[in-house]
Design a protein around this motif. Structure first.
Motif, PDB file in Angstrom:
ATOM      1  N   ILE A 274       0.837  -1.192   0.000  1.00 29.57           N
ATOM      2  CA  ILE A 274       0.000   0.000   0.000  1.00 29.57           C
ATOM      3  C   ILE A 274       0.872   1.243   0.000  1.00 29.57           C
ATOM      4  O   ILE A 274       2.019   1.237   0.455  1.00 29.57           O
ATOM      5  N   LEU A 275       0.299   2.320  -0.538  1.00 24.68           N
ATOM      6  CA  LEU A 275       0.959   3.620  -0.577  1.00 24.68           C
ATOM      7  C   LEU A 275      -0.072   4.715  -0.311  1.00 24.68           C
ATOM      8  O   LEU A 275      -1.256   4.534  -0.607  1.00 24.68           O
ATOM      9  N   PRO A 276       0.370   5.857   0.198  1.00 21.55           N
ATOM     10  CA  PRO A 276      -0.552   6.997   0.283  1.00 21.55           C
ATOM     11  C   PRO A 276      -0.860   7.522  -1.118  1.00 21.55           C
ATOM     12  O   PRO A 276      -0.022   7.453  -2.021  1.00 21.55           O
ATOM     13  N   GLU A 277      -2.061   8.018  -1.305  1.00 24.84           N
ATOM     14  CA  GLU A 277      -2.464   8.506  -2.625  1.00 24.84           C
ATOM     15  C   GLU A 277      -1.609   9.676  -3.095  1.00 24.84           C
ATOM     16  O   GLU A 277      -1.537   9.946  -4.291  1.00 24.84           O
ATOM     17  N   SER A 278      -0.962  10.387  -2.168  1.00 26.48           N
ATOM     18  CA  SER A 278      -0.115  11.507  -2.562  1.00 26.48           C
ATOM     19  C   SER A 278       1.072  11.066  -3.405  1.00 26.48           C
ATOM     20  O   SER A 278       1.704  11.887  -4.074  1.00 26.48           O
ATOM     21  N   ALA A 279       1.395   9.764  -3.393  1.00 31.96           N
ATOM     22  CA  ALA A 279       2.515   9.268  -4.198  1.00 31.96           C
ATOM     23  C   ALA A 279       2.100   8.934  -5.623  1.00 31.96           C
ATOM     24  O   ALA A 279       2.963   8.720  -6.481  1.00 31.96           O
ATOM     25  N   ILE A 280       0.807   8.921  -5.902  1.00 32.74           N
ATOM     26  CA  ILE A 280       0.310   8.487  -7.209  1.00 32.74           C
ATOM     27  C   ILE A 280       0.242   9.670  -8.178  1.00 32.74           C
ATOM     28  O   ILE A 280      -0.284  10.745  -7.830  1.00 32.74           O
ATOM     29  N   ILE A 281       0.743   9.464  -9.389  1.00 31.11           N
ATOM     30  CA  ILE A 281       0.704  10.476 -10.447  1.00 31.11           C
ATOM     31  C   ILE A 281      -0.234   9.962 -11.538  1.00 31.11           C
ATOM     32  O   ILE A 281       0.118   9.057 -12.296  1.00 31.11           O
ATOM     33  N   PRO A 282      -1.443  10.511 -11.648  1.00 27.60           N
ATOM     34  CA  PRO A 282      -2.365  10.045 -12.693  1.00 27.60           C
ATOM     35  C   PRO A 282      -2.064  10.705 -14.034  1.00 27.60           C
ATOM     36  O   PRO A 282      -1.891  11.921 -14.115  1.00 27.60           O
ATOM     37  N   VAL A 283      -2.002   9.918 -15.068  1.00 25.94           N
ATOM     38  CA  VAL A 283      -1.816  10.415 -16.434  1.00 25.94           C
ATOM     39  C   VAL A 283      -2.839   9.691 -17.308  1.00 25.94           C
ATOM     40  O   VAL A 283      -2.651   8.520 -17.646  1.00 25.94           O
ATOM     41  N   GLN A 284      -3.910  10.412 -17.632  1.00 27.03           N
ATOM     42  CA  GLN A 284      -5.045   9.821 -18.343  1.00 27.03           C
ATOM     43  C   GLN A 284      -5.551   8.600 -17.571  1.00 27.03           C
ATOM     44  O   GLN A 284      -5.964   8.721 -16.435  1.00 27.03           O
ATOM     45  N   ASP A 285      -5.516   7.418 -18.194  1.00 19.04           N
ATOM     46  CA  ASP A 285      -6.035   6.232 -17.509  1.00 19.04           C
ATOM     47  C   ASP A 285      -4.921   5.408 -16.873  1.00 19.04           C
ATOM     48  O   ASP A 285      -5.138   4.277 -16.454  1.00 19.04           O
ATOM     49  N   ARG A 286      -3.739   5.972 -16.783  1.00 19.21           N
ATOM     50  CA  ARG A 286      -2.618   5.266 -16.168  1.00 19.21           C
ATOM     51  C   ARG A 286      -2.180   5.970 -14.892  1.00 19.21           C
ATOM     52  O   ARG A 286      -2.509   7.126 -14.660  1.00 19.21           O
ATOM     53  N   HIS A 287      -1.408   5.221 -14.078  1.00 22.51           N
ATOM     54  CA  HIS A 287      -0.931   5.767 -12.814  1.00 22.51           C
ATOM     55  C   HIS A 287       0.555   5.454 -12.663  1.00 22.51           C
ATOM     56  O   HIS A 287       0.999   4.329 -12.956  1.00 22.51           O
ATOM     57  N   TYR A 288       1.309   6.457 -12.182  1.00 24.32           N
ATOM     58  CA  TYR A 288       2.756   6.319 -12.035  1.00 24.32           C
ATOM     59  C   TYR A 288       3.170   6.725 -10.624  1.00 24.32           C
ATOM     60  O   TYR A 288       2.421   7.399  -9.900  1.00 24.32           O
TER      61      TYR A 288
END
Length: 359
Positions: A274-288
């Motif tokens: 698990i990770l905090p959502e603050s670490a997620i980078i959304p790019v269109q329908d993908r996540h980095y």
């Protein structure tokens, strides 16, 4: 001639490209190092839950009242007292009933004495057997009258039928009470019953003994743990939901009947990344995510997300255990940058996740 010009153009383009790359390298080297906050990827609890609202009830609850109409001569409790089973609460006027008990005892004793006196006479046929039968009937009648008088006397002594906590006193000495008049309330709150509705689609996931976590507004985020004790035999045709009952131990008496509680019925529980959502980078329908290696170099990695809840997200694939992921300062960096890793904010998402589990 054209071939010579074409070669010259290619040479000039190559030189230009090399100059641009050198310029970018120089600029990258000249950029100051950025401080970022990272967290190591680790295992945390993932729970699939059903959330609902429920209202608390006492394990046992009654309105204390009188069986008869009479005047109160004694009130032997105070508001909010803890009482034991059989403890006297209210005494009603009982002189008449006490006298009836005495009379019944005297009559019973008199009949028994006369019966004993003629028993030998009946044996010797001095007295007819019918006289003995008459006295036996009189004894049986006197016994019944005594029991009736004792019951009437006992009705004037109002006692606690079970151990619990009393509510507010509603009567005073000298008041006339009748059947149905409220004297006080008595609640057994050693165990709190919590009823809540669950949609019928979750029926297969509900089992007796299943763990339940409940929170009351009065106590913030403090969890109260109980388990499912019963499931209603009918589904409400209007709401398409079934009532589930949970018992919550309440030895310290902090929970009271009538409180609104937020319930989490735990369906399944497992460990996952698990990770905090603050670490997620959304790019269109993908996540980095931005991962920092042992040398402090940033790289971007594609990840697949799972269950989300309150700022936390499950990572299904894309990163590994113990990798360092940037959770703050993402907008300041780009892939290939060298950064200064910092844990100065004591950011431990795994510890926080245990307090507020993923669902």
């Amino acid at each position: 001639m054209k071939k010579i010009l074409f070669v010259i153009v290619l040479v000039l383009m190559g030189l230009s490209y090399q100059l641009m790359n050198k310029k970018e390298v120089v600029q990258a080297k000249s950029r100051p190092l950025v401080n970022v906050v990272v967290a190591k990827v680790g295992l945390g609890p993932i729970r699939e839950e059903v959330e609902a609202l429920g209202t608390t009830q006492a394990n046992e609850s009654i309105i204390v009242t009188s069986k008869v109409s009479d005047v109160i001569t004694k009130v032997d409790f105070n508001d909010g007292d803890k009482v034991q089973k059989g403890q006297l609460l209210v005494q009603l006027h009982d002189r008449g009933q006490a006298a009836q008990v005495t009379i019944a005892k005297v009559q019973l004793h008199d009949h028994k004495r006369e019966f004993d006196r003629i028993r030998e006479l009946v044996t010797s046929q001095t007295v007819a057997g019918s006289e003995r039968d008459r006295l036996q009937t009189a004894i049986d009648t006197a016994n019944a009258q005594l029991l009736e008088a004792e019951a009437a006397l006992a009705d004037r002594r109002i006692k606690a039928p079970f151990s619990g906590v009393l509510g507010l006193r509603q009567v005073s000495v000298g008041a006339l009470v009748s059947p149905g008049d409220e004297i006080t309330t008595l609640d057994d709150i050693s165990i709190i019953k919590l009823d809540f509705s669950v949609p019928e689609r979750f029926l297969q996931a509900i089992k007796i003994g299943q763990k339940v976590e409940a929170k009351a507004m009065a106590y913030g985020d403090e969890p109260f743990i109980g388990e499912v004790t019963s499931i209603d035999s009918r589904v409400n045709p209007s709401t398409r939901a079934v009532i589930v009952r949970t018992d919550i131990p309440n030895k310290d008496g902090r929970l009271l009947p009538g409180m609104l509680m937020k319930v989490k019925l735990i369906k399944t529980s497992r460990d996952a990344l698990i990770l905090p959502e603050s670490a997620i980078i959304p790019v269109q329908d993908r996540h980095y995510v931005y991962v920092v290696d042992s040398e402090g170099i940033v790289s971007r990695q594609l990840v697949e997300l799972g269950i989300r809840k309150r700022g936390w997200v499950e990572i299904v694939s894309g990163i590994k255990l113990d990798q360092q992921v940037i959770v703050r300062g993402i907008l300041k960096v780009r892939p290939g940058d060298k950064v200064v890793v910092s844990f100065s904010e004591n950011f431990s998402f795994l510890e926080q996740a245990k307090v507020e589990p993923i669902a």
